[in-house]
Design a protein around this motif. Structure first.
Motif, PDB file in Angstrom:
ATOM      1  N   PRO A  51     -53.640   5.768  66.459  1.00 50.78           N
ATOM      2  CA  PRO A  51     -54.532   6.239  65.389  1.00 50.78           C
ATOM      3  C   PRO A  51     -53.820   6.492  64.069  1.00 50.78           C
ATOM      4  O   PRO A  51     -54.455   6.440  63.015  1.00 50.78           O
ATOM      5  N   TRP A  52     -52.521   6.742  64.087  1.00 53.27           N
ATOM      6  CA  TRP A  52     -51.836   7.086  62.840  1.00 53.27           C
ATOM      7  C   TRP A  52     -51.544   5.865  61.983  1.00 53.27           C
ATOM      8  O   TRP A  52     -51.083   5.993  60.864  1.00 53.27           O
ATOM      9  N   PHE A  53     -51.818   4.661  62.503  1.00 53.72           N
ATOM     10  CA  PHE A  53     -51.559   3.464  61.715  1.00 53.72           C
ATOM     11  C   PHE A  53     -52.820   2.883  61.094  1.00 53.72           C
ATOM     12  O   PHE A  53     -52.818   1.775  60.601  1.00 53.72           O
ATOM     13  N   THR A  54     -53.910   3.630  61.171  1.00 52.66           N
ATOM     14  CA  THR A  54     -55.149   3.079  60.664  1.00 52.66           C
ATOM     15  C   THR A  54     -56.001   4.164  60.026  1.00 52.66           C
ATOM     16  O   THR A  54     -55.888   5.340  60.360  1.00 52.66           O
ATOM     17  N   PHE A  55     -56.838   3.743  59.071  1.00 54.28           N
ATOM     18  CA  PHE A  55     -57.837   4.651  58.527  1.00 54.28           C
ATOM     19  C   PHE A  55     -59.220   4.112  58.851  1.00 54.28           C
ATOM     20  O   PHE A  55     -60.212   4.542  58.291  1.00 54.28           O
ATOM     21  N   ILE A  59     -62.308   1.976  64.609  1.00 54.93           N
ATOM     22  CA  ILE A  59     -61.222   1.992  65.586  1.00 54.93           C
ATOM     23  C   ILE A  59     -61.007   3.408  66.105  1.00 54.93           C
ATOM     24  O   ILE A  59     -60.853   3.643  67.308  1.00 54.93           O
ATOM     25  N   LEU A  60     -61.032   4.373  65.186  1.00 55.23           N
ATOM     26  CA  LEU A  60     -60.785   5.760  65.593  1.00 55.23           C
ATOM     27  C   LEU A  60     -61.851   6.233  66.582  1.00 55.23           C
ATOM     28  O   LEU A  60     -61.531   6.853  67.604  1.00 55.23           O
ATOM     29  N   ILE A  61     -63.097   5.927  66.270  1.00 53.65           N
ATOM     30  CA  ILE A  61     -64.167   6.360  67.186  1.00 53.65           C
ATOM     31  C   ILE A  61     -64.022   5.660  68.534  1.00 53.65           C
ATOM     32  O   ILE A  61     -64.163   6.282  69.598  1.00 53.65           O
ATOM     33  N   GLY A  62     -63.705   4.361  68.483  1.00 49.76           N
ATOM     34  CA  GLY A  62     -63.501   3.628  69.733  1.00 49.76           C
ATOM     35  C   GLY A  62     -62.417   4.256  70.575  1.00 49.76           C
ATOM     36  O   GLY A  62     -62.595   4.477  71.782  1.00 49.76           O
ATOM     37  N   LEU A  63     -61.297   4.613  69.935  1.00 45.05           N
ATOM     38  CA  LEU A  63     -60.187   5.230  70.672  1.00 45.05           C
ATOM     39  C   LEU A  63     -60.605   6.574  71.245  1.00 45.05           C
ATOM     40  O   LEU A  63     -60.277   6.913  72.390  1.00 45.05           O
ATOM     41  N   ALA A  64     -61.359   7.347  70.448  1.00 50.55           N
ATOM     42  CA  ALA A  64     -61.792   8.665  70.922  1.00 50.55           C
ATOM     43  C   ALA A  64     -62.659   8.529  72.166  1.00 50.55           C
ATOM     44  O   ALA A  64     -62.495   9.264  73.144  1.00 50.55           O
ATOM     45  N   ILE A  65     -63.583   7.547  72.132  1.00 52.57           N
ATOM     46  CA  ILE A  65     -64.469   7.361  73.287  1.00 52.57           C
ATOM     47  C   ILE A  65     -63.660   6.909  74.504  1.00 52.57           C
ATOM     48  O   ILE A  65     -63.817   7.439  75.614  1.00 52.57           O
TER      49      ILE A  65
END
Lengths: 274, 290
Positions: A51-55, A59-65
Motif C-alpha cells: 500500500p505504501w507504493f500507491t495512492f 488498489i487500497l480498497i482491494g487490499l483492505a478487503i
C-alpha cells in the motif's frame, strides 16, 4: 459505555489473567496457522509494504478487503479485534476533530482516509498473519531468517514462564494489600485509591526484581549445564531445530492464489482509476 | 565502564537479558490492559512502565538490559497476546533499544541522584522524539498532496506535540523518573550479587571517546527531530501561500526532501560509525586481555 466496560474488566485481575492465558495458549488450528510460518511472513511483508507504493484508491480498497477476508478466515480472538477497533476509531475521531478545529475542510478528510486505509491494511495483515500463529512457530521462522537464536529462546522461555511470573506478581501485590491500608475516602475521581494502587504496583517490583534475578540465575545455570551457549551458535543445532519446516502442496497453493489475487487487484486498480 | 562491560561472561549476559525481558514483559502485559483516559485532545495513558528498563539499564550492562527489555515487550506484550504488529514492532524495537542503551551509558555514578534523573529523562525523551519523527514521516509519506490540504500539517503537529508532552509527563516522570529514583538506590549492590555480577563501580568514568559517541547520537536524534518538525512547518508555510502558484513551482516538491534526507543520512552514518567504533574498541580490548 465501552470505556466503562473496559475499565471494569481491566480491574478484575482474574479475568485479565484468564483472558491472557486463553490467548497465549489457545488452540490455533486455522488455515493460516497451519501453513509454513516462513511463507506467511513473506506474504505479510509484501502485503504490508504494497500500500505504501500507491495512492490508487481502488488498489487500497482491494487490499483492505483481501486482508480482511483472510483475517476473518483465521478466527481472531474478540479481545484483539476489540482493542484494534478502539485504537483505530479513537485515532480517526481524534484526527478528524483536530483537523476540524484547525480549519480544514472535506479535502483534508479525503486524504486522511488514504493514509488510514494504508495503516488499516498493515494492521489487518499483521492480525491475519500472526494472530493465529503459534509463537514458537513464529520464532522458528525468524530463526531461519537469521534472527539471533537468543530471540527464539526468549519466545520459548516467555511462553513457559508467563503464568509463573503473573502468579508471582499477583501474590506480591496481594501481600502488599494485606499488610497495607487502603484509603478510607476515595477522594475526587477516586484519585486517592488510584494513587494507592499505583504506589503498590511500583513498589511490588522491588521484591519482584530480586526474585526474578534469583530465578534467572538458576535457569541460566541449568541451561549452561546442558551446553546452551554452545547450541546457540552451532549451525548443526539450528539445522536440527528447523528441520520440521517444509514447504508442501498447501503452501504452493497459497502462494499461487495470493499472486493471482494481488495481480487482479493491481490490474483492476489501473483499469478503473478513480 | 568499558572494562566492566567486558567482564561479563556469556551466561551473565544471558542472565541480564532474561531478567530484563521477563520483568519488562510482565510490566507490558499489565500496561497493555490498562484503560486509557481520553479527555478531548489529551490522551492520558501509561504506555510503558519506563522505570523497569531504566533501572536495569543503569544497574547492569546497558546493551543487554536494553535489548532484553525490547524483546520482552515484543514477546509478552504482543506475540503471546496474539497482537504482533510485524513491521510496526521493528520501529518501536529500534527506537526503544537505542533510547534505553543511551540512558544506561549516560550514568557513570549510581550514587548521584542527579545523574540518574538526567539519564532517565533523556532516555524517555529520545524514545519519544524518535517515535514523533517516525509518525510525522509516516503522514508525510502516506498522503499524496500534504501541502494541498489546509489545516492538516498544523493538526498533525498539534497532535504529535500534545502526545509528546503527555508522554513525557506520564511515562517519563511519573512512571520513569520517580520510581527509578526510588528503586535504584534500594537495588544497587543488592541485585547484582544474585546474578554473580559485581555492582557497577560508582566512580568509574567513561572514557572520553565513549562519551563523544554517545553525545553524537543524542545530538543526531535531536537534530533529526528539529529538522523533521521545521520541515513540516515549512510545508505549512507553503500551505498558507497556496494562492501563489509560482511559489510552489519555484521550490518544487524535491526541495522539501533535500534537508530531511540529508539529516537522515547524517543520522544513519553517525549511528553506524558509533556502533563500528565501539565494536572495534571492544575487539582490541579483548585481544589485549587474551
Amino acid at each position: 459505555m465501552e470505556f466503562v466496560e473496559r475499565f471494569k474488566k481491566s480491574f478484575n485481575i482474574e479475568w485479565v489473567k484468564l483472558e491472557l492465558l486463553k490467548t497465549a495458549y489457545g488452540k490455533k488450528e486455522t488455515y493460516m496457522g497451519q501453513l509454513d510460518p516462513r511463507v506467511i511472513m513473506i506474504w505479510y511483508l509484501i502485503v504490508s509494504l504494497l500500500p505504501w507504493f500507491t495512492f490508487n484508491f481502488v488498489i487500497l480498497i482491494g487490499l483492505a478487503i483481501y486482508t480482511s477476508v483472510l483475517a476473518l478466515i483465521t478466527r481472531v480472538s474478540p479481545l484483539i479485534i476489540f482493542l484494534l477497533a478502539i485504537g483505530v476509531i479513537g485515532e480517526l475521531g481524534y484526527i478528524f476533530l483536530v483537523v476540524f478545529f484547525m480549519g480544514g475542510d472535506f479535502e483534508a478528510y479525503a486524504s486522511l482516509i488514504t493514509l488510514t486505509l494504508k495503516i488499516i491494511i498493515m494492521s489487518i495483515a499483521s492480525i491475519a498473519a500472526f494472530a493465529s500463529m503459534d509463537p514458537e512457530k513464529l520464532s522458528d521462522a525468524l530463526l531461519s531468517f537469521g534472527v539471533p537464536a537468543q530471540f527464539s529462546f526468549a519466545v520459548s522461555y516467555g511462553y513457559r514462564m508467563l503464568p509463573i511470573l503473573m502468579d508471582e506478581y499477583q501474590q506480591i501485590i496481594q501481600s502488599f494489600r494485606l499488610r497495607g491500608k487502603a484509603p478510607e475516602k476515595a477522594g475526587f475521581l477516586k484519585w486517592k485509591l488510584v494513587y494507592y494502587y499505583v504506589v503498590i504496583v511500583i513498589k511490588a517490583f522491588y521484591p519482584m526484581m530480586l526474585n526474578t534475578a534469583k530465578r534467572t540465575r538458576t535457569t541460566v545455570e541449568a541451561l549452561e549445564v546442558r551446553g546452551f551457549s554452545y547450541s546457540l551458535h552451532s549451525e548443526e543445532a539450528k539445522k536440527q531445530k528447523l528441520s520440521h519446516l517444509k514447504i508442501k502442496g498447501k503452501e504452493y497453493q497459497f502462494i499461487a492464489s495470493s499472486c493471482v489475487i494481488l495481480t487482479i487487484i493491481h490490474v483492476a486498480g489501473h483499469l478503473y482509476y478513480i | 565502564m568499558g572494562m566492566q562491560r567486558n567482564e561479563y561472561t556469556q551466561s551473565q549476559k544471558m542472565m541480564v537479558f532474561i531478567l530484563s525481558m521477563s520483568l519488562f514483559g510482565l510490566a507490558n502485559l499489565f500496561t497493555e490492559l490498562l484503560p486509557e483516559f481520553t479527555i478531548g485532545p489529551v490522551e492520558l495513558s501509561i504506555s510503558y512502565l519506563a522505570f523497569i528498563p531504566l533501572t536495569l539499564v543503569m544497574l547492569f550492562n546497558p546493551w543487554y538490559a536494553a535489548f532484553g527489555a525490547s524483546v520482552g515487550e515484543i514477546i509478552f506484550g504482543d506475540l503471546l497476546l496474539g497482537d504482533f504488529g510485524g513491521l510496526g514492532e521493528l520501529e518501536g524495537f529500534i527506537e526503544f533499544t537505542m533510547a534505553m542503551y543511551i540512558a544506561g551509558l549516560l550514568v557513570t555514578n549510581l550514587n548521584s541522584r542527579k545523574q540518574i534523573a538526567i539519564a532517565a529523562i533523556v532516555g524517555v525523551m529520545i524514545d519519544q522524539m524518535l517515535s514523533t519523527v517516525v509518525d510525522v514521516g509516516k503522514v508525510w509519506f502516506g498522503i499524496e498532496e500534504l501541502e494541498a490540504v489546509p489545516g492538516l500539517p498544523a493538526s498533525i503537529l498539534a497532535i504529535e506535540g500534545v502526545s509528546f508532552v503527555t508522554e513525557m509527563v506520564i511515562s517519563g516522570v511519573l512512571f520513569g523518573l520517580i520510581p527509578a529514583l526510588y528503586l535504584i538506590p534500594k537495588l544497587y549492590g543488592k541485585i547484582e550479587p544474585l546474578l554473580g555480577i559485581e555492582p557497577r563501580e560508582g566512580r568509574v568514568k567513561a572514557s572520553m571517546t565513549e562519551w563523544v559517541s554517545v553525545r553524537f547520537v543524542i545530538i543526531a536524534v535531536f537534530l533529526m527531530f528539529v529538522a523533521m518538525i521545521s520541515e513540516f512547518m515549512a510545508t505549512m508555510d507553503i500551505n498558507f501561500a497556496v494562492w501563489e502558484p509560482e511559489f510552489l513551482e519555484q521550490f518544487g516538491e524535491g526541495y522539501i526532501w533535500l534537508p530531511i534526507s540529508a539529516a537522515a543520512v547524517i543520522f544513519v552514518t553517525v549511528v553506524i560509525a558509533a556502533v563500528k567504533f565501539s565494536k572495534s574498541r571492544n575487539s582490541t580490548k579483548s585481544r589485549k586481555s587474551a
